[in-house]
Design an enzyme around this catalytic site. Structure first.
Site, PDB file in Angstrom:
ATOM      1  CB  SER A 253      50.120  32.146  -5.808  1.00 47.29           C
ATOM      2  OG  SER A 253      49.986  33.401  -6.429  1.00 47.29           O
ATOM      3  CE  LYS A 254      41.100  31.462  -4.944  1.00 37.72           C
ATOM      4  NZ  LYS A 254      40.367  31.084  -3.765  1.00 37.72           N
ATOM      5  NE  ARG A 255      48.719  38.158  -3.423  1.00 36.62           N
ATOM      6  CZ  ARG A 255      49.515  38.082  -2.369  1.00 36.62           C
ATOM      7  NH1 ARG A 255      49.002  38.050  -1.171  1.00 36.62           N
ATOM      8  NH2 ARG A 255      50.809  38.055  -2.503  1.00 36.62           N
ATOM      9  CD  GLU A 256      52.818  35.585  -7.659  1.00 34.79           C
ATOM     10  OE1 GLU A 256      53.466  35.013  -8.546  1.00 34.79           O
ATOM     11  OE2 GLU A 256      53.221  35.712  -6.492  1.00 34.79           O
ATOM     12  N   GLY A 257      47.376  34.726 -10.193  1.00 36.50           N
ATOM     13  CA  GLY A 257      46.602  34.338 -11.372  1.00 36.50           C
ATOM     14  C   GLY A 257      47.200  33.181 -12.153  1.00 36.50           C
TER      15      GLY A 257
END
Ligand code: GLU
Length: 481
Positions: A253-257
């Site tokens: 996930s993009k949010r979790e880098g």
């Protein structure tokens, strides 16, 4: 056999997902293994999703990672243009041709009718699917509607009888009932193609021999096959690859880098290590070797090593591979690459050469440097419990004695370097007739305020300089008194 040609066909979304980069890599490795050409095609038919700078990011990433394309928008080639938005006339022409060939038809159904149809289907618990309302319009009816300027789309025509079978090089032979296939839109009412259509037309016109992509396209592949058949075109070899998931079963996930190439370069992973790792993410060279140069990957790559099951992304493994690459760097190369991280970690003036020597063996990924060196600018506020060390046989009481003994001999040093610090402390150790750890551990703690440090007391003292070291030892004495 004709020369192998593979393509990487990203949509410019503004970032390079690790899964996409892996697809790009596999296509590159396969075609180079076969001595073929690698084509970059930008799939930007969905103009609503246009992101500024996204195409440049694709060029940059490919260049950086060494995935050199032989043809593409920025390098040219005989089958251009290589940007779909520059090929619009072509898709319309082929859609109309397909109507003539009987593989597609004009559809004049408006939004309202389609929505009603969907609602009806939902009520009956049916899978939503175009009901073929316009499939059998007569030539005259169609012409009349076209003359009247009625908006239309062009849909794929699929005979609902029978089955369609296709071969996938990874998943084998797959057969579906034609009745389950939706007659999707190929050309939209604004004259633009859908992804499904543009992709097939371009793969054919660009003479692509192997289509490598994520297996989310597996279910659409029978429809692509039917398109190839209607046109009478040769079907490419399909190579669908399974998704990359996390250990938890979740998607990257993009949010979790942990989703994009930049997420990892930002954390200080080396591009070659990233490429090496993702090559092994769903492909096995069959053997023990885990560190591969690009040329070695090309040499070993084969479709038969691609796995059907989802690949589990293991950042620890990536970090290990990265560490291997870092170890292979010369000290100069390491210092050069580590410099921005040293700058991030330390505001004070320190000798980067010394730091590099200290950190070279201790760095798995560059971002770790920041945490490992966080004590240099300022002594952290530490607990005196750190002076307790079982193996060194130290505790706050004897540590106080050790610091008190070390302070004057260090203060007396005129020349401050690793050698002189080493000699002084070891003379003291000898004089007192104690174990090394009894002096070195307390000094290390007093200097760093940490239990894990790159290097021991001597290296740290040298790095910090005399004034700062003396001050920190005095602080330690104060703390323990
Ligand atoms: N543009 C598609 C994507 O980015 C390409 C899929 C394919 O390679 O066919 O997912």
């Amino acid at each position: 056999m004709s020369k192998a040609r593979t393509r990487f066909a990203p949509s410019p979304t503004g970032y390079m997902h690790i899964g996409n980069l892996r697809t790009a890599l596999y296509a590159y490795l396969l075609t180079k293994n076969l001595g073929g050409d690698y084509i970059l095609r930008i799939e930007d038919t969905d103009q609503e999703r246009y992101v500024e700078g996204a195409v440049d990011l694709i060029y940059r990433t490919m260049k950086e990672t060494g995935l050199k394309h032989d043809e593409g928008p920025d390098v040219g080639g005989d089958y251009g243009p290589y940007i779909q938005s520059e090929r619009m006339g072509i898709y319309k022409e082929y859609a109309e041709k397909l109507v003539e060939l009987g593989g597609a038809y004009y559809c004049f159904c408006g939004k309202e009718r389609l929505e009603e149809m969907k609602e009806e289907q939902a009520k009956k618990g049916l899978v939503p699917k175009y009901d073929g309302h316009c499939r059998n319009l007569s030539k005259e009816e169609i012409q009349a509607k076209l003359d009247a300027g009625e908006p239309y789309v062009i849909r794929q025509k699929i005979d609902p009888r029978g089955t369609t079978t296709f071969e996938d090089a990874v998943f084998g032979s797959i057969t579906v009932e034609n009745s389950s296939l939706d007659e999707n839109v190929l050309l939209k009412s604004d004259g633009l193609p859908t992804y499904n259509f543009a992709n097939v037309v371009d793969d054919h016109l660009m003479k692509i021999t192997h289509v490598i992509r994520g297996n989310e396209y597996l279910s659409s592949t029978p429809k692509y096959n039917l398109l190839y058949n209607s046109f009478g075109w040769e079907i490419p070899t399909y190579v669908h690859v399974s998704p990359i998931i996390k250990e938890s079963g979740k998607k990257l996930s993009k949010r979790e880098g942990d989703a994009s190439y930049e997420d990892f370069t930002n954390k200080g992973y080396l591009k070659d290590a990233i490429i090496n790792y993702i090559a092994l993410l769903g492909w096995s060279p069959g053997g023990e070797q885990e560190i591969f140069t690009m040329d070695e990957l090309i040499e070993h790559f084969s479709i038969s090593g691609i796995s059907k099951s989802p690949a589990v992304f293991d950042e620890k493994k990536l970090a290990w591979i990265n560490g291997e690459y870092i170890r292979k760097l010369s000290m100069e190369e390491f210092e050069e690459l580590a410099k921005p991280w040293f700058e991030k970690a330390i505001k004070k003036e320190v000798d980067y050469k010394k730091l590099a020597i200290l950190m070279h063996d201790r760095t798995e990924k560059f971002i770790d440097i920041v945490e490992q060196l966080d004590f240099i600018d300022e002594l952290p506020d530490y607990d005196i419990d750190l002076y307790n060390h079982k193996k060194m046989k130290t505790n706050p009481e004897n540590s106080l004695e050790s610091l008190k003994a070390a302070l004057p001999v260090l203060e007396a040093l005129n020349e401050w370097n690793e050698e002189s610090i080493h000699n002084t402390l070891f003379e003291l150790i000898e004089k007192l007739g104690v174990k090394n750890g009894l002096i070195l551990w307390p000094v290390r703690v007093a200097l760093s305020g940490k239990s894990f440090t790159p290097g021991g007391a001597i290296e740290i003292a040298d790095l910090l300089g005399k004034e700062e070291s003396i001050e920190r030892i005095k602080k330690g004495i104060e703390k323990l008194s």
